[in-house]
Enzyme design. Sequence first.
Site, PDB file in Angstrom:
ATOM      1  N   GLY A  24      32.033   5.407 -74.295  1.00  0.00           N
ATOM      2  CA  GLY A  24      32.751   4.270 -73.880  1.00  0.00           C
ATOM      3  C   GLY A  24      32.390   3.339 -75.018  1.00  0.00           C
ATOM      4  CG  ASP A  44      20.446   5.170 -64.614  1.00  0.00           C
ATOM      5  OD1 ASP A  44      19.170   4.874 -64.845  1.00  0.00           O
ATOM      6  OD2 ASP A  44      21.314   4.803 -64.229  1.00  0.00           O
ATOM      7  N   GLY A 101      26.696   0.631 -72.572  1.00  0.00           N
ATOM      8  CA  GLY A 101      26.631   1.379 -71.421  1.00  0.00           C
ATOM      9  C   GLY A 101      27.157   0.775 -70.173  1.00  0.00           C
ATOM     10  CE1 TYR A 140      19.295  -3.942 -58.924  1.00  0.00           C
ATOM     11  CE2 TYR A 140      18.727  -1.667 -58.142  1.00  0.00           C
ATOM     12  CZ  TYR A 140      19.186  -2.533 -59.200  1.00  0.00           C
ATOM     13  OH  TYR A 140      19.672  -1.859 -60.303  1.00  0.00           O
ATOM     14  NE  ARG A 195      23.816   4.425 -60.951  1.00  0.00           N
ATOM     15  CZ  ARG A 195      24.559   3.733 -60.939  1.00  0.00           C
ATOM     16  NH1 ARG A 195      25.091   2.663 -60.112  1.00  0.00           N
ATOM     17  NH2 ARG A 195      25.363   3.738 -62.039  1.00  0.00           N
ATOM     18  CG  HIS A 245       0.167 -30.274 -63.742  1.00  0.00           C
ATOM     19  ND1 HIS A 245       0.319 -30.030 -62.504  1.00  0.00           N
ATOM     20  CD2 HIS A 245       0.025 -31.698 -63.707  1.00  0.00           C
ATOM     21  CE1 HIS A 245       0.483 -31.022 -61.753  1.00  0.00           C
ATOM     22  NE2 HIS A 245       0.542 -31.988 -62.585  1.00  0.00           N
TER      23      HIS A 245
END
Length: 472
Positions: free
Chosen positions: A41, A315, A45, A187, A275, A447
């Site tokens: 593709g 994956d 990805g 998530y 998945r 700071h």
Amino acid sequence: MVVGEISQERDLIIIGGGPGGYSAAIRAAQLGLSVTLIEQGDIGGVCLNVGCIPSKVFTHAAAKLAAEPHLQELGISGIKKEFNIKQLLAYKAKVIKRLRSGIENLCKENKVEMINGKATFLAINRIGVENGHQFDIFTCKNTIIATGSSPVMPLGLKTTSSRILLAHEIFNLREIPNDLLIMGDDYISMEVASVYSALGSHVTIILDNQLGLQFDESINKELLRLFKKRKIRLIHKEKLLSTNETEDGVTLTIQTDKSKEETIHASYLFVSGTRVPNVKAIGIERFGIEQNDQGFIKVDENMKSSIDSIYAIGDVTEGPTLAVKAIKQGKAAVESISGGKPEVDLTFLPVIVHTIPPIASVGLTAQDVMKYKLDARISQFPMRSNGYAAITAHVDGFIKVISDSNTSIILGIHMIGEGAVELSSSFVQLVEMAAKEEDLKFPSYAHPGYGEALLDSVEGLVGQAIHIIPSK
């Protein structure tokens, strides 16, 4: 189909051009290997084109929209609060195109050969690449499989539906749903809930009995508090009884954890799904590469599969499906092929969630302390007591630090609050190096800044935090 008569030789072929694949290709070129990167593709990805980057465009937009009331406090008035989804989608496309072009240029400048086409193993060291009517054959010393994974619908839900959406589809909607159902506890589900709530949807999350994220208990509690504040409804289900898609939405009937039936209607249903590795189409089954029950390729510490010349990253391997894992594994695999001795240890892989505010979690949680009966100190510093958080009005959340009472070694750092994603790299580094409390207290902190909350949290381990009232 035109078949190449001559087999072209390469040191390394990488199948898949996602974050792990293109990172491995560039590292291979840096180490002097002749490398070919094959992508069916678009380069980048899933992560770049339909995953990480598109979702973060939406979380960025949602955070800006949520900050609108603070602009009024700052005296920035006259802003007409309008949201144009088509314009956001155009911006998303522009960002993706720019990043994709950047990756292509990086590969080109590093002398990485890029081929668009479908790759298949013809033999252990021979790869066929089909692109339209063209078919080329490559012989290689080593191969890296980086083909990623795909989400699939749970049983009982339609796989072809315009109203039931998976992770790669939800951020392509050309409208903001009036009502959005979310079925999932990972998530991605939490990000989708946070984003679409900020963009104006009425959001309902359907959970399997409890929040599934393995966060520290304090973060779970704070996230649920913020969801309640934003009128995000949570329902705990025992069973999905039926799903009915209509012209204007989808209707679910569930059995709740109280054994009651409840029917819910919404414009769309988002499902995080499960998945599965993208390995069936590349022909590895003929070689008997070792895989687990779900089809993920088993690899050793160098990302090598059960066949010496074939490596796998990202994956398609066991473990979390995260781009950061793929990138690290990709570099390690190439360095191992080149004779190096890389080390990949995912013990302290950070868990990041781009909710509003974001979450970062590294190391042991308070639950782990209880489970393993550790002698530990725990300190939690609220962001509302941080000076910079007061300026920016990002006062929700906290930083929580856990240390070993006997050695003062930092065991875990957990944060929900603005700046969590950027600070997470420091959290990982501190836990990885087995830093002690003194290592965090010694440096000077900018700071005002969000990082000062980390210092206060560490000093709070021994009751010396400056910017919080001492506990009685």
